[in-house]
Write a protein that holds these residues in place. Structure first.
Motif, PDB file in Angstrom:
ATOM      1  N   LYS A   1       0.844  -1.207   0.000  1.00 55.42           N
ATOM      2  CA  LYS A   1       0.000   0.000   0.000  1.00 55.42           C
ATOM      3  C   LYS A   1       0.873   1.249   0.000  1.00 55.42           C
ATOM      4  O   LYS A   1       0.636   2.201  -0.765  1.00 55.42           O
ATOM      5  CB  LYS A   1      -0.930  -0.016   1.219  1.00 55.42           C
ATOM      6  N   ILE A   2       1.886   1.250   0.856  1.00 57.27           N
ATOM      7  CA  ILE A   2       2.778   2.414   0.957  1.00 57.27           C
ATOM      8  C   ILE A   2       3.584   2.587  -0.334  1.00 57.27           C
ATOM      9  O   ILE A   2       3.681   3.691  -0.890  1.00 57.27           O
ATOM     10  CB  ILE A   2       3.729   2.255   2.162  1.00 57.27           C
ATOM     11  N   LEU A   3       4.158   1.460  -0.817  1.00 56.52           N
ATOM     12  CA  LEU A   3       4.988   1.527  -2.022  1.00 56.52           C
ATOM     13  C   LEU A   3       4.187   1.924  -3.260  1.00 56.52           C
ATOM     14  O   LEU A   3       4.660   2.695  -4.097  1.00 56.52           O
ATOM     15  CB  LEU A   3       5.672   0.172  -2.251  1.00 56.52           C
ATOM     16  N   SER A   4       2.952   1.388  -3.360  1.00 57.61           N
ATOM     17  CA  SER A   4       2.135   1.691  -4.543  1.00 57.61           C
ATOM     18  C   SER A   4       1.676   3.146  -4.569  1.00 57.61           C
ATOM     19  O   SER A   4       1.315   3.666  -5.625  1.00 57.61           O
ATOM     20  CB  SER A   4       0.914   0.763  -4.600  1.00 57.61           C
ATOM     21  N   VAL A   5       1.726   3.797  -3.417  1.00 59.20           N
ATOM     22  CA  VAL A   5       1.360   5.220  -3.355  1.00 59.20           C
ATOM     23  C   VAL A   5       2.575   6.106  -3.647  1.00 59.20           C
ATOM     24  O   VAL A   5       2.478   7.093  -4.408  1.00 59.20           O
ATOM     25  CB  VAL A   5       0.764   5.570  -1.966  1.00 59.20           C
ATOM     26  N   TYR A   6       3.759   5.746  -3.070  1.00 54.63           N
ATOM     27  CA  TYR A   6       4.911   6.640  -3.144  1.00 54.63           C
ATOM     28  C   TYR A   6       5.892   6.313  -4.276  1.00 54.63           C
ATOM     29  O   TYR A   6       6.546   7.224  -4.793  1.00 54.63           O
ATOM     30  CB  TYR A   6       5.654   6.633  -1.802  1.00 54.63           C
ATOM     31  N   LEU A   7       6.027   5.057  -4.654  1.00 50.89           N
ATOM     32  CA  LEU A   7       6.970   4.716  -5.726  1.00 50.89           C
ATOM     33  C   LEU A   7       6.641   5.396  -7.061  1.00 50.89           C
ATOM     34  O   LEU A   7       7.541   5.867  -7.759  1.00 50.89           O
ATOM     35  CB  LEU A   7       7.037   3.195  -5.921  1.00 50.89           C
ATOM     36  N   PRO A   8       5.355   5.434  -7.463  1.00 50.64           N
ATOM     37  CA  PRO A   8       5.041   6.093  -8.738  1.00 50.64           C
ATOM     38  C   PRO A   8       5.447   7.563  -8.798  1.00 50.64           C
ATOM     39  O   PRO A   8       5.618   8.114  -9.896  1.00 50.64           O
ATOM     40  CB  PRO A   8       3.516   5.939  -8.843  1.00 50.64           C
TER      41      PRO A   8
ATOM     42  N   TYR B   1       2.207  -2.015 -11.232  1.00 50.92           N
ATOM     43  CA  TYR B   1       2.900  -1.985  -9.935  1.00 50.92           C
ATOM     44  C   TYR B   1       3.918  -3.130  -9.783  1.00 50.92           C
ATOM     45  O   TYR B   1       3.888  -3.857  -8.780  1.00 50.92           O
ATOM     46  CB  TYR B   1       1.882  -2.047  -8.791  1.00 50.92           C
ATOM     47  N   PRO B   2       4.857  -3.315 -10.701  1.00 55.14           N
ATOM     48  CA  PRO B   2       5.796  -4.446 -10.598  1.00 55.14           C
ATOM     49  C   PRO B   2       6.748  -4.347  -9.402  1.00 55.14           C
ATOM     50  O   PRO B   2       6.929  -5.315  -8.664  1.00 55.14           O
ATOM     51  CB  PRO B   2       6.554  -4.390 -11.930  1.00 55.14           C
ATOM     52  N   PHE B   3       7.369  -3.159  -9.214  1.00 55.14           N
ATOM     53  CA  PHE B   3       8.341  -3.023  -8.133  1.00 55.14           C
ATOM     54  C   PHE B   3       7.668  -3.026  -6.757  1.00 55.14           C
ATOM     55  O   PHE B   3       8.220  -3.565  -5.790  1.00 55.14           O
ATOM     56  CB  PHE B   3       9.169  -1.745  -8.321  1.00 55.14           C
ATOM     57  N   SER B   4       6.482  -2.448  -6.685  1.00 60.85           N
ATOM     58  CA  SER B   4       5.734  -2.484  -5.417  1.00 60.85           C
ATOM     59  C   SER B   4       5.412  -3.925  -5.048  1.00 60.85           C
ATOM     60  O   SER B   4       5.499  -4.321  -3.877  1.00 60.85           O
ATOM     61  CB  SER B   4       4.434  -1.678  -5.552  1.00 60.85           C
TER      62      SER B   4
ATOM     63  N   TYR C   1      -6.096  -8.585 -11.634  1.00 58.09           N
ATOM     64  CA  TYR C   1      -6.247  -7.132 -11.814  1.00 58.09           C
ATOM     65  C   TYR C   1      -6.912  -6.815 -13.151  1.00 58.09           C
ATOM     66  O   TYR C   1      -7.788  -5.942 -13.236  1.00 58.09           O
ATOM     67  CB  TYR C   1      -4.873  -6.462 -11.733  1.00 58.09           C
ATOM     68  N   HIS C   2      -6.498  -7.518 -14.205  1.00 59.14           N
ATOM     69  CA  HIS C   2      -6.981  -7.194 -15.545  1.00 59.14           C
ATOM     70  C   HIS C   2      -8.335  -7.838 -15.890  1.00 59.14           C
ATOM     71  O   HIS C   2      -9.113  -7.268 -16.651  1.00 59.14           O
ATOM     72  CB  HIS C   2      -5.949  -7.620 -16.591  1.00 59.14           C
ATOM     73  N   PHE C   3      -8.582  -9.025 -15.306  1.00 57.56           N
ATOM     74  CA  PHE C   3      -9.750  -9.781 -15.779  1.00 57.56           C
ATOM     75  C   PHE C   3     -10.817 -10.085 -14.717  1.00 57.56           C
ATOM     76  O   PHE C   3     -11.937 -10.430 -15.055  1.00 57.56           O
ATOM     77  CB  PHE C   3      -9.287 -11.109 -16.395  1.00 57.56           C
ATOM     78  N   VAL C   4     -10.456 -10.003 -13.443  1.00 56.47           N
ATOM     79  CA  VAL C   4     -11.413 -10.409 -12.401  1.00 56.47           C
ATOM     80  C   VAL C   4     -11.935  -9.201 -11.616  1.00 56.47           C
ATOM     81  O   VAL C   4     -13.137  -8.929 -11.608  1.00 56.47           O
ATOM     82  CB  VAL C   4     -10.775 -11.440 -11.433  1.00 56.47           C
ATOM     83  N   PHE C   5     -11.050  -8.502 -10.943  1.00 54.22           N
ATOM     84  CA  PHE C   5     -11.469  -7.379 -10.095  1.00 54.22           C
ATOM     85  C   PHE C   5     -11.299  -6.074 -10.883  1.00 54.22           C
ATOM     86  O   PHE C   5     -10.285  -5.391 -10.766  1.00 54.22           O
ATOM     87  CB  PHE C   5     -10.653  -7.351  -8.802  1.00 54.22           C
ATOM     88  N   ARG C   6     -12.307  -5.731 -11.635  1.00 53.96           N
ATOM     89  CA  ARG C   6     -12.211  -4.555 -12.503  1.00 53.96           C
ATOM     90  C   ARG C   6     -12.681  -3.281 -11.802  1.00 53.96           C
ATOM     91  O   ARG C   6     -12.439  -2.176 -12.297  1.00 53.96           O
ATOM     92  CB  ARG C   6     -13.041  -4.770 -13.766  1.00 53.96           C
TER      93      ARG C   6
ATOM     94  N   LEU D   1     -12.101  -1.402  -0.836  1.00 58.19           N
ATOM     95  CA  LEU D   1     -10.925  -2.113  -1.336  1.00 58.19           C
ATOM     96  C   LEU D   1     -10.704  -1.734  -2.791  1.00 58.19           C
ATOM     97  O   LEU D   1     -11.561  -1.959  -3.642  1.00 58.19           O
ATOM     98  CB  LEU D   1     -11.129  -3.629  -1.218  1.00 58.19           C
ATOM     99  N   SER D   2      -9.541  -1.173  -3.056  1.00 60.52           N
ATOM    100  CA  SER D   2      -9.229  -0.787  -4.427  1.00 60.52           C
ATOM    101  C   SER D   2      -8.986  -2.034  -5.279  1.00 60.52           C
ATOM    102  O   SER D   2      -8.807  -3.143  -4.765  1.00 60.52           O
ATOM    103  CB  SER D   2      -7.990   0.113  -4.457  1.00 60.52           C
ATOM    104  N   GLN D   3      -8.941  -1.834  -6.579  1.00 54.52           N
ATOM    105  CA  GLN D   3      -8.745  -2.929  -7.523  1.00 54.52           C
ATOM    106  C   GLN D   3      -7.425  -3.650  -7.264  1.00 54.52           C
ATOM    107  O   GLN D   3      -7.360  -4.886  -7.227  1.00 54.52           O
ATOM    108  CB  GLN D   3      -8.775  -2.364  -8.947  1.00 54.52           C
ATOM    109  N   GLU D   4      -6.357  -2.864  -7.041  1.00 57.22           N
ATOM    110  CA  GLU D   4      -5.042  -3.480  -6.829  1.00 57.22           C
ATOM    111  C   GLU D   4      -4.953  -4.197  -5.483  1.00 57.22           C
ATOM    112  O   GLU D   4      -4.328  -5.247  -5.353  1.00 57.22           O
ATOM    113  CB  GLU D   4      -3.919  -2.449  -6.963  1.00 57.22           C
ATOM    114  N   MET D   5      -5.620  -3.647  -4.428  1.00 55.31           N
ATOM    115  CA  MET D   5      -5.573  -4.279  -3.113  1.00 55.31           C
ATOM    116  C   MET D   5      -6.332  -5.601  -3.113  1.00 55.31           C
ATOM    117  O   MET D   5      -5.885  -6.598  -2.538  1.00 55.31           O
ATOM    118  CB  MET D   5      -6.155  -3.337  -2.050  1.00 55.31           C
ATOM    119  N   THR D   6      -7.486  -5.636  -3.764  1.00 51.69           N
ATOM    120  CA  THR D   6      -8.271  -6.868  -3.842  1.00 51.69           C
ATOM    121  C   THR D   6      -7.497  -7.947  -4.596  1.00 51.69           C
ATOM    122  O   THR D   6      -7.475  -9.116  -4.190  1.00 51.69           O
ATOM    123  CB  THR D   6      -9.612  -6.608  -4.557  1.00 51.69           C
ATOM    124  N   SER D   7      -6.843  -7.558  -5.674  1.00 55.86           N
ATOM    125  CA  SER D   7      -6.048  -8.501  -6.462  1.00 55.86           C
ATOM    126  C   SER D   7      -4.867  -9.025  -5.648  1.00 55.86           C
ATOM    127  O   SER D   7      -4.542 -10.215  -5.700  1.00 55.86           O
ATOM    128  CB  SER D   7      -5.540  -7.823  -7.741  1.00 55.86           C
TER     129      SER D   7
END
Length: 207
Positions: free
Chosen positions: A85-92, A106-109, A163-168, A178-184
């Protein structure tokens, strides 16, 4: 005549008293019976609760390792999800491609947060979950990291699929969204954890 009236009055009084006594006795008997039924009900409820608690305790003792594995996995997941959660917010902010690197979200996160989760899980596993001694400490750690790296790749692959096909869309839990990336991320952790337990128990540790 007076004697007759007196006898009649006495008879009515006695009859009334008999009926009153019978009614009183019947009411008391009913109350006692109801009290007994109530007591039996509460006793049965307490007895059933005690049996259920005892059976649950025996089940938990029989499956102690699985319980500790779930707890260790839960704590590791908290570390992994929290760091993600922290990395996906600040790394970008420093790496704009983190949002979408060659189609990968979000590969590096994902990689860094999974690494934090792996290290946390390793120490919790050797302290509380599995029995050591099947391999030397160096081999054990190497095997653990190898399995975890493979799990990371599987988790990353699953994350992209989910992320791409289930939790849109985000999932609204009323108290938290819950955001899309967190649910995935959470879903991929749960799936990979089932594989991890079997491999670590049979290949890396003594059980």
């Amino acid at each position: 005549l007076v004697l007759r009236l007196s006898q009649l009055i006495n008879w009515k009084i006695i009859n009334y008293l008999n009926k009153s006594c019978k009614s009183l006795i019947l009411n008391k008997c009913k109350n006692i019976f109801n009290t007994k039924k109530l007591f039996n009900y509460y006793f049965q409820t307490f007895n059933n609760s005690y049996k259920f608690a005892f059976e649950m305790k025996q089940t938990l003792l029989r499956h102690r390792q699985i319980l500790f594995f779930i707890i260790a996995g839960g704590l590791s997941a908290i570390v992994e999800i929290g760091s993600f959660k922290i990395l996906s917010v600040y790394l970008p902010k420093f790496f704009p491609d983190e949002y979408n690197l060659v189609g990968i979200k979000y590969p590096f996160s994902n990689i860094l947060s999974t690494g934090f989760g792996i290290i946390t899980n390793y120490f919790l596993s050797i302290w509380f979950v599995f029995e050591r001694g099947k391999h030397s400490k160096r081999k054990e750690f190497a095997y653990f990291i190898s399995v975890s790296v493979v799990s990371t790749l599987i988790s990353l692959f699953l994350f992209q699929i989910l992320y791409h096909f289930v939790f849109r869309n985000p999932i609204d839990l009323s108290f938290y969204v819950l955001s899309q990336e967190m649910t995935s991320k959470i879903s991929s952790i749960v799936i990979v954890s089932l594989l991890n337990y079997s491999v670590k128990k049979k290949v890396i540790f003594n059980g």
